[in-house]
Design a protein around this motif. Structure first.
Motif, PDB file in Angstrom:
ATOM      1  N   TYR A 143      42.700  -2.226  83.215  1.00  0.00           N
ATOM      2  CA  TYR A 143      43.664  -2.379  84.312  1.00  0.00           C
ATOM      3  C   TYR A 143      44.185  -3.808  84.380  1.00  0.00           C
ATOM      4  O   TYR A 143      43.446  -4.764  84.135  1.00  0.00           O
ATOM      5  N   GLU A 153      36.466   1.087  88.660  1.00  0.00           N
ATOM      6  CA  GLU A 153      35.488   0.230  87.987  1.00  0.00           C
ATOM      7  C   GLU A 153      34.121   0.304  88.672  1.00  0.00           C
ATOM      8  O   GLU A 153      33.106   0.525  88.013  1.00  0.00           O
ATOM      9  N   SER A 154      34.092   0.129  89.986  1.00  0.00           N
ATOM     10  CA  SER A 154      32.803   0.060  90.685  1.00  0.00           C
ATOM     11  C   SER A 154      32.060   1.397  90.691  1.00  0.00           C
ATOM     12  O   SER A 154      30.825   1.414  90.735  1.00  0.00           O
ATOM     13  N   LEU A 208      45.446  -1.668  93.703  1.00  0.00           N
ATOM     14  CA  LEU A 208      44.342  -2.533  93.277  1.00  0.00           C
ATOM     15  C   LEU A 208      42.999  -1.965  93.760  1.00  0.00           C
ATOM     16  O   LEU A 208      42.013  -1.968  93.019  1.00  0.00           O
ATOM     17  N   LYS A 209      42.971  -1.441  94.977  1.00  0.00           N
ATOM     18  CA  LYS A 209      41.740  -0.825  95.493  1.00  0.00           C
ATOM     19  C   LYS A 209      41.335   0.378  94.637  1.00  0.00           C
ATOM     20  O   LYS A 209      40.153   0.594  94.372  1.00  0.00           O
ATOM     21  N   ALA A 254      41.996   0.791  91.389  1.00  0.00           N
ATOM     22  CA  ALA A 254      41.442   0.270  90.134  1.00  0.00           C
ATOM     23  C   ALA A 254      40.037  -0.291  90.354  1.00  0.00           C
ATOM     24  O   ALA A 254      39.143  -0.077  89.526  1.00  0.00           O
ATOM     25  N   GLU A 255      39.843  -0.991  91.455  1.00  0.00           N
ATOM     26  CA  GLU A 255      38.518  -1.539  91.748  1.00  0.00           C
ATOM     27  C   GLU A 255      37.488  -0.423  91.941  1.00  0.00           C
ATOM     28  O   GLU A 255      36.357  -0.537  91.474  1.00  0.00           O
ATOM     29  N   GLU A 256      37.880   0.676  92.594  1.00  0.00           N
ATOM     30  CA  GLU A 256      36.945   1.784  92.775  1.00  0.00           C
ATOM     31  C   GLU A 256      36.689   2.516  91.459  1.00  0.00           C
ATOM     32  O   GLU A 256      35.577   2.976  91.213  1.00  0.00           O
ATOM     33  N   GLN A 313      47.014  -6.278  86.972  1.00  0.00           N
ATOM     34  CA  GLN A 313      47.863  -6.327  88.154  1.00  0.00           C
ATOM     35  C   GLN A 313      49.154  -7.058  87.822  1.00  0.00           C
ATOM     36  O   GLN A 313      49.138  -8.107  87.178  1.00  0.00           O
TER      37      GLN A 313
END
Length: 110
Positions: free
Chosen positions: A43, A24-25, A17-18, A20-22, A45
């Motif tokens: 993405y 995106e960010s 998840l981290k 995917a978040e990175e 989960q």
């Protein structure tokens, strides 16, 4: 003919998840979405396995995928996969030329 690639990223302690978040960010995911030939880059989960994130990645054709693989974004993706120590499982799909079978249509609510 569109090609959809499902990539299952699996890690430990929330690392998928981290990742995917990175993606995106950092803007990398958006750069990929804006590539010529990209039709979907999203993405999800897993509800069953919180350590797995699914990427649904659709492209116009195999040439668009090949061009994508030559972009600088691939280096960024590789670096992030290493950073988060992710393992992958990949599935590739080509849509049925006839669309949704008639026998399935009665179960679909649009």
């Amino acid at each position: 003919m569109s090609i959809t690639v499902n990539i299952y990223y699996t890690g430990k302690n929330g690392s998928a998840l981290k990742f995917a978040e990175e993606m995106e960010s950092s803007g990398t995911a958006e750069l990929i979405r804006n590539e010529d030939g990209n039709e979907k880059y999203e993405y999800f989960q897993s509800l069953e396995d919180k350590e797995t994130v699914l990427l649904i990645d659709s492209w116009r054709d195999s040439e668009a995928i090949d061009r994508h693989h030559l972009t600088p974004m691939m280096q960024k993706i590789t670096e992030l996969r290493e950073k988060y120590d992710l393992h992958m499982r990949v599935e590739r799909y080509i849509p049925d030329e006839n669309g949704v079978p008639r026998s399935d249509r009665e179960y679909i609510r649009e």
